[in-house]
Design a protein around this motif. Structure first.
Motif, PDB file in Angstrom:
ATOM      1  N   ALA A 121       0.836  -1.213   0.000  1.00  0.00           N
ATOM      2  CA  ALA A 121       0.000   0.000   0.000  1.00  0.00           C
ATOM      3  C   ALA A 121       0.864   1.253   0.000  1.00  0.00           C
ATOM      4  O   ALA A 121       0.570   2.222  -0.706  1.00  0.00           O
ATOM      5  CB  ALA A 121      -0.935  -0.008   1.209  1.00  0.00           C
ATOM      6  N   HIS A 122       1.933   1.237   0.790  1.00  0.00           N
ATOM      7  CA  HIS A 122       2.838   2.391   0.864  1.00  0.00           C
ATOM      8  C   HIS A 122       3.465   2.661  -0.509  1.00  0.00           C
ATOM      9  O   HIS A 122       3.494   3.802  -0.969  1.00  0.00           O
ATOM     10  CB  HIS A 122       3.933   2.122   1.904  1.00  0.00           C
ATOM     11  CG  HIS A 122       5.002   3.163   1.942  1.00  0.00           C
ATOM     12  ND1 HIS A 122       4.831   4.382   2.569  1.00  0.00           N
ATOM     13  CD2 HIS A 122       6.249   3.177   1.424  1.00  0.00           C
ATOM     14  CE1 HIS A 122       5.930   5.095   2.432  1.00  0.00           C
ATOM     15  NE2 HIS A 122       6.813   4.390   1.746  1.00  0.00           N
ATOM     16  N   ILE A 123       3.948   1.627  -1.163  1.00  0.00           N
ATOM     17  CA  ILE A 123       4.581   1.797  -2.472  1.00  0.00           C
ATOM     18  C   ILE A 123       3.570   2.293  -3.503  1.00  0.00           C
ATOM     19  O   ILE A 123       3.865   3.176  -4.304  1.00  0.00           O
ATOM     20  CB  ILE A 123       5.279   0.498  -2.907  1.00  0.00           C
ATOM     21  CG1 ILE A 123       6.517   0.281  -2.019  1.00  0.00           C
ATOM     22  CG2 ILE A 123       5.659   0.525  -4.385  1.00  0.00           C
ATOM     23  CD1 ILE A 123       7.152  -1.080  -2.133  1.00  0.00           C
ATOM     24  N   ALA A 124       2.367   1.750  -3.464  1.00  0.00           N
ATOM     25  CA  ALA A 124       1.323   2.212  -4.394  1.00  0.00           C
ATOM     26  C   ALA A 124       1.028   3.690  -4.176  1.00  0.00           C
ATOM     27  O   ALA A 124       0.891   4.454  -5.129  1.00  0.00           O
ATOM     28  CB  ALA A 124       0.060   1.377  -4.237  1.00  0.00           C
ATOM     29  N   ALA A 125       0.956   4.104  -2.912  1.00  0.00           N
ATOM     30  CA  ALA A 125       0.660   5.506  -2.608  1.00  0.00           C
ATOM     31  C   ALA A 125       1.805   6.429  -3.018  1.00  0.00           C
ATOM     32  O   ALA A 125       1.570   7.546  -3.483  1.00  0.00           O
ATOM     33  CB  ALA A 125       0.369   5.663  -1.116  1.00  0.00           C
ATOM     34  N   GLN A 126       3.050   5.971  -2.853  1.00  0.00           N
ATOM     35  CA  GLN A 126       4.205   6.819  -3.146  1.00  0.00           C
ATOM     36  C   GLN A 126       4.526   6.898  -4.638  1.00  0.00           C
ATOM     37  O   GLN A 126       4.930   7.933  -5.131  1.00  0.00           O
ATOM     38  CB  GLN A 126       5.444   6.312  -2.391  1.00  0.00           C
ATOM     39  CG  GLN A 126       5.344   6.436  -0.892  1.00  0.00           C
ATOM     40  CD  GLN A 126       5.143   7.872  -0.436  1.00  0.00           C
ATOM     41  OE1 GLN A 126       5.789   8.794  -0.927  1.00  0.00           O
ATOM     42  NE2 GLN A 126       4.235   8.077   0.484  1.00  0.00           N
ATOM     43  N   SER A 127       4.378   5.761  -5.337  1.00  0.00           N
ATOM     44  CA  SER A 127       4.855   5.716  -6.722  1.00  0.00           C
ATOM     45  C   SER A 127       3.810   5.283  -7.742  1.00  0.00           C
ATOM     46  O   SER A 127       4.070   5.349  -8.941  1.00  0.00           O
ATOM     47  CB  SER A 127       6.040   4.753  -6.811  1.00  0.00           C
ATOM     48  OG  SER A 127       5.608   3.426  -6.543  1.00  0.00           O
ATOM     49  N   GLY A 128       2.682   4.799  -7.254  1.00  0.00           N
ATOM     50  CA  GLY A 128       1.661   4.304  -8.180  1.00  0.00           C
ATOM     51  C   GLY A 128       1.937   2.903  -8.691  1.00  0.00           C
ATOM     52  O   GLY A 128       1.188   2.380  -9.512  1.00  0.00           O
ATOM     53  N   LEU A 129       3.018   2.277  -8.219  1.00  0.00           N
ATOM     54  CA  LEU A 129       3.347   0.921  -8.657  1.00  0.00           C
ATOM     55  C   LEU A 129       2.528  -0.101  -7.881  1.00  0.00           C
ATOM     56  O   LEU A 129       2.350   0.013  -6.672  1.00  0.00           O
ATOM     57  CB  LEU A 129       4.844   0.644  -8.446  1.00  0.00           C
ATOM     58  CG  LEU A 129       5.784   1.476  -9.299  1.00  0.00           C
ATOM     59  CD1 LEU A 129       7.225   1.271  -8.850  1.00  0.00           C
ATOM     60  CD2 LEU A 129       5.625   1.129 -10.773  1.00  0.00           C
ATOM     61  N   ASP A 130       2.052  -1.107  -8.577  1.00  0.00           N
ATOM     62  CA  ASP A 130       1.234  -2.153  -7.968  1.00  0.00           C
ATOM     63  C   ASP A 130       2.094  -3.385  -7.714  1.00  0.00           C
ATOM     64  O   ASP A 130       2.433  -4.118  -8.636  1.00  0.00           O
ATOM     65  CB  ASP A 130       0.074  -2.510  -8.892  1.00  0.00           C
ATOM     66  CG  ASP A 130      -0.824  -3.593  -8.322  1.00  0.00           C
ATOM     67  OD1 ASP A 130      -0.698  -3.934  -7.124  1.00  0.00           O
ATOM     68  OD2 ASP A 130      -1.654  -4.122  -9.090  1.00  0.00           O
ATOM     69  N   LEU A 131       2.426  -3.618  -6.449  1.00  0.00           N
ATOM     70  CA  LEU A 131       3.209  -4.797  -6.085  1.00  0.00           C
ATOM     71  C   LEU A 131       2.324  -5.938  -5.601  1.00  0.00           C
ATOM     72  O   LEU A 131       2.828  -6.952  -5.145  1.00  0.00           O
ATOM     73  CB  LEU A 131       4.245  -4.456  -5.016  1.00  0.00           C
ATOM     74  CG  LEU A 131       5.370  -3.528  -5.424  1.00  0.00           C
ATOM     75  CD1 LEU A 131       6.428  -3.452  -4.327  1.00  0.00           C
ATOM     76  CD2 LEU A 131       6.007  -3.935  -6.732  1.00  0.00           C
TER      77      LEU A 131
END
Length: 144
Positions: A121-131
Motif C-alpha cells: 500500500a505504501h509503495i502504491a501511494a508513493q509511486s503508483g506501482l502495484d506490487l
C-alpha cells in the motif's frame, strides 16, 4: 522521469536519463543502485553510461545489481540490503519501471518485520506501482 521517495533514505525511479539524474542530484542523492541488466532492451543506456552521467552530477557512488522480477528472492533482497548498508544515503534505486527496485525494498523491509500489506500500500501511494502480484513473495520473507 519521476523520482519517488519510499523512505528517508531510499528513492526509486524508472530508467535514468539526464533529467532524472539532475533531479536526483537536486534531491541530495549520494548513491545509486541499478537493477537493470545491461542490454535488457534495445536503446537502453549501459550501466557504465549511467555511471558517467551520475559522476558528471556529483553522484560518485553506484552499484550494479542486475536482476529480473521473476528471480527476485530473499537472497537478492538481502544483497540489496547489504548495498544499502554499504552506500552513503540517500540512495536512488532504479530499473525499467521502478517495480524491481520497489519490490526489493519491500522485501528488505518485510524481513525487518514490516507488514507485507502495508508495504504494498505504501509503495502504491508513493509511486503508483502495484506490487500486489508480488504480495506472496513479500509475505514469505516477513519476520515475526
Amino acid at each position: 522521469m519521476p523520482v519517488y521517495r519510499l523512505s528517508d533514505t531510499l528513492y526509486t525511479a524508472p530508467q535514468l536519463d539526464a533529467e532524472t539524474v539532475r533531479t536526483a542530484a537536486d534531491l541530495g542523492i549520494r548513491s545509486v543502485v541499478c537493477h537493470r541488466p545491461d542490454g535488457e532492451e534495445a536503446g537502453q543506456p549501459s550501466f557504465a553510461d549511467i555511471q558517467r552521467l551520475l559522476a558528471a552530477h556529483g553522484i560518485i557512488y553506484s552499484r550494479h545489481q542486475p536482476t529480473t522480477a521473476r528471480h527476485i528472492s530473499a537472497t537478492e533482497a538481502a544483497a540489496f540490503q547489504a548495498l544499502l548498508d554499504e552506500l552513503p544515503a540517500p540512495t536512488l534505486a532504479y530499473c525499467r519501471t521502478g517495480t524491481r527496485s520497489s519490490l526489493l525494498w519491500a522485501m528488505t523491509e518485510a524481513a525487518k518485520g514490516r507488514h507485507a500489506g502495508s508495504l504494498t500500500a505504501h509503495i502504491a501511494a508513493q509511486s503508483g506501482l502495484d506490487l500486489q502480484p508480488f504480495a506472496d513473495r513479500i509475505a514469505a520473507v516477513q519476520k515475526g
